[in-house]
Design an enzyme around this catalytic site. Structure first.
Site, PDB file in Angstrom:
ATOM      1  N   HIS A  17      42.580  46.843  46.023  1.00  0.00           N
ATOM      2  CA  HIS A  17      41.767  45.902  46.810  1.00  0.00           C
ATOM      3  C   HIS A  17      42.605  44.712  47.267  1.00  0.00           C
ATOM      4  O   HIS A  17      43.723  44.506  46.783  1.00  0.00           O
ATOM      5  CB  HIS A  17      40.539  45.469  46.014  1.00  0.00           C
ATOM      6  CG  HIS A  17      40.842  44.839  44.680  1.00  0.00           C
ATOM      7  ND1 HIS A  17      41.215  45.556  43.568  1.00  0.00           N
ATOM      8  CD2 HIS A  17      40.838  43.544  44.287  1.00  0.00           C
ATOM      9  CE1 HIS A  17      41.412  44.740  42.551  1.00  0.00           C
ATOM     10  NE2 HIS A  17      41.202  43.496  42.961  1.00  0.00           N
ATOM     11  N   ARG A  21      35.577  30.150  50.186  1.00  0.00           N
ATOM     12  CA  ARG A  21      35.160  31.325  49.403  1.00  0.00           C
ATOM     13  C   ARG A  21      35.502  31.040  47.942  1.00  0.00           C
ATOM     14  O   ARG A  21      36.634  30.619  47.637  1.00  0.00           O
ATOM     15  CB  ARG A  21      35.903  32.584  49.864  1.00  0.00           C
ATOM     16  CG  ARG A  21      35.640  33.801  48.968  1.00  0.00           C
ATOM     17  CD  ARG A  21      36.395  35.041  49.439  1.00  0.00           C
ATOM     18  NE  ARG A  21      36.471  36.053  48.401  1.00  0.00           N
ATOM     19  CZ  ARG A  21      35.546  37.011  48.198  1.00  0.00           C
ATOM     20  NH1 ARG A  21      34.496  37.094  48.971  1.00  0.00           N
ATOM     21  NH2 ARG A  21      35.700  37.890  47.220  1.00  0.00           N
ATOM     22  N   HIS A  80      46.363  44.953  45.575  1.00  0.00           N
ATOM     23  CA  HIS A  80      46.784  45.284  44.208  1.00  0.00           C
ATOM     24  C   HIS A  80      45.662  46.022  43.489  1.00  0.00           C
ATOM     25  O   HIS A  80      44.531  46.063  43.969  1.00  0.00           O
ATOM     26  CB  HIS A  80      47.121  44.001  43.420  1.00  0.00           C
ATOM     27  CG  HIS A  80      45.925  43.123  43.186  1.00  0.00           C
ATOM     28  ND1 HIS A  80      45.382  42.337  44.171  1.00  0.00           N
ATOM     29  CD2 HIS A  80      45.144  42.941  42.092  1.00  0.00           C
ATOM     30  CE1 HIS A  80      44.326  41.708  43.698  1.00  0.00           C
ATOM     31  NE2 HIS A  80      44.154  42.061  42.445  1.00  0.00           N
TER      32      HIS A  80
HETATM   33  C1  GA4 Z   1      46.201  40.723  39.322  1.00  0.00           C
HETATM   34  C2  GA4 Z   1      44.811  40.714  38.672  1.00  0.00           C
HETATM   35  C3  GA4 Z   1      44.501  39.417  37.924  1.00  0.00           C
HETATM   36  O1  GA4 Z   1      44.208  38.381  38.872  1.00  0.00           O
HETATM   37  C4  GA4 Z   1      45.712  38.972  37.037  1.00  0.00           C
HETATM   38  C5  GA4 Z   1      46.887  38.746  37.953  1.00  0.00           C
HETATM   39  C6  GA4 Z   1      48.192  38.235  37.305  1.00  0.00           C
HETATM   40  C7  GA4 Z   1      48.318  36.708  37.384  1.00  0.00           C
HETATM   41  O2  GA4 Z   1      47.852  36.092  38.338  1.00  0.00           O
HETATM   42  O3  GA4 Z   1      48.929  36.147  36.470  1.00  0.00           O
HETATM   43  C8  GA4 Z   1      49.335  38.985  38.044  1.00  0.00           C
HETATM   44  C9  GA4 Z   1      48.638  40.129  38.835  1.00  0.00           C
HETATM   45  C10 GA4 Z   1      47.225  40.170  38.323  1.00  0.00           C
HETATM   46  C11 GA4 Z   1      49.352  41.496  38.637  1.00  0.00           C
HETATM   47  C12 GA4 Z   1      50.905  41.375  38.736  1.00  0.00           C
HETATM   48  C13 GA4 Z   1      51.435  40.105  38.070  1.00  0.00           C
HETATM   49  C14 GA4 Z   1      50.382  39.552  37.110  1.00  0.00           C
HETATM   50  C15 GA4 Z   1      50.214  38.183  38.973  1.00  0.00           C
HETATM   51  C16 GA4 Z   1      51.439  39.041  39.108  1.00  0.00           C
HETATM   52  C17 GA4 Z   1      52.344  38.899  40.031  1.00  0.00           C
HETATM   53  C18 GA4 Z   1      45.299  37.781  36.180  1.00  0.00           C
HETATM   54  C19 GA4 Z   1      46.217  40.150  36.277  1.00  0.00           C
HETATM   55  O4  GA4 Z   1      45.914  40.463  35.144  1.00  0.00           O
HETATM   56  O5  GA4 Z   1      47.130  40.826  37.031  1.00  0.00           O
END
Ligand code: GA4
Length: 326
Positions: free
Chosen positions: A257, A268, A200
């Site tokens: 990434h 980890r 993502h």
């Molecule tokens: C990915 C990056 C961050 O960890 C996060 C994630 C968010 C979550 O875990 O609530 C999201 C993900 C992230 C992107 C798409 C959506 C929202 C899970 C998900 C399926 C905290 C963010 O801001 O976006």
């Protein structure tokens, strides 16, 4: 279990030596120039000589180990994630599955203090460690953003002021990838690696990541291969997020990434600060990134609008094209 498509198959020849490392102790002009170059080439770089005191990192790490070593029922008291709180395996409400558990917090002291009561039997100690870490990393993010602004010839502080706003929407996340003990091989039946956190891009402006000594992070290069980023105790990793890609009119590219499942014998732990503006902030491209030769690529929209779209999708789905001008 999460796996990825064969086209994204990792290859061990692609090692981290090509990844830019920025030495923050060099002169300002050089640092700004190198940061801009790294954001254009990779949307990602490593920072050394950043000046963050070790005790701030180690007390945050200690609090993270303490939390994740608690019994499952105790951790569940801080969940389910809404999106904030404790989450196990599910990444967001409609996200895919990863071999990890995590905590997600709003990056402001009042909220951290409220949440701490569900996360620790010593809430004040937990809250103090998180608040100090988050504030320190926010300052580091601002310094990095100021370098970017200088290198792009943007008005001074025009990027850092976005995450310094009182209503900023920044958040802080700690991921725990326990050793993956199942009888799976490192690759699945399609010869793809098993993934701990699916691929993502981060939606915010900037992400600063710090991990313990256990590896797994990979970034996707412009040459279409995955590059492993081994952890180093002296380094922080910096990612360009989608919002910064828009603000720079695609001059900087957000970094795709993922993290491979953890096949080592130790856990980890990674800690991420996600710097975001207020929900009402406009993500319109900044002057100097837009000219008759570089026409505006995205329509006007706010961080709140973009966040809604991203959070209603699945992890890894590309959403920025909805906002592109044709
Ligand atoms: C990915 C990056 C961050 O960890 C996060 C994630 C968010 C979550 O875990 O609530 C999201 C993900 C992230 C992107 C798409 C959506 C929202 C899970 C998900 C399926 C905290 C963010 O801001 O976006």
């Amino acid at each position: 279990m999460v796996s990825v498509s064969p086209t994204h198959h990792s290859s061990e020849e692609h090692q981290s030596s090509s990844i830019p490392t920025i030495d923050m102790s060099l002169d300002r002009y050089t640092v700004s120039k190198k940061i801009v170059q790294a954001c254009e080439d990779y949307g990602f770089f490593k920072l050394v000589n950043h000046g963050i005191p070790n005790h701030i990192i180690s007390s945050m790490e200690e609090q993270s180990y303490d939390f994740f070593s608690k019994p499952a029922w105790e951790k569940q008291e801080a969940g389910p994630p809404s999106p904030f709180g404790y989450g196990c395996k599910s990444i967001g409400l409609k996200g895919d599955m990863g071999e990890l558990e995590y905590i997600l917090l709003e990056a402001n002291p009042a909220s951290i203090s409220r949440r701490s009561t569900t996360m620790s039997t010593h809430p004040k100690k937990f809250s103090d460690a998180v608040t100090e870490y988050v504030q320190t990393i926010r300052d580091l993010s601002c310094e990095v953003l100021d370098h970017m602004a200088q290198g792009l010839q943007l008005p001074d502080k025009s990027l850092s002021c976005l995450i310094k706003d009182n209503d900023n929407d920044s958040c802080f996340r700690v991921n725990h990838y326990p050793p993956f003990e199942a009888n799976y091989k490192i690759t699945n039946s399609m010869n793809c690696p098993v993934v701990g956190f699916g691929e993502h891009c981060d939606p915010q402006i900037i992400t600063i990541l710090r991990s313990n000594h256990v590896g797994g992070l990979q970034i996707y290069s412009k040459e279409n291969h995955w590059i492993s980023v081994p952890p180093h105790p002296a380094e922080f990793c910096v990612f360009v997020g989608d919002a910064l890609q828009v603000l720079t009119n695609k001059r900087f590219l957000s970094a795709r990434h993922r993290v491979l499942a953890n096949f080592s014998k130790q856990s980890r732990i990674s800690m991420m600060y996600f710097g975001a503006p207020s929900l009402a902030a406009s993500l319109s491209c900044l002057p100097a990134t837009n000219s008759p030769f570089q026409p505006r690529l995205y329509r006007h929209f706010t961080w709140g609008e973009y966040k809604k779209v991203v959070y209603s999708g699945r992890l890894g789905e590309q959403r920025l094209h909805f906002f592109e001008l044709s």
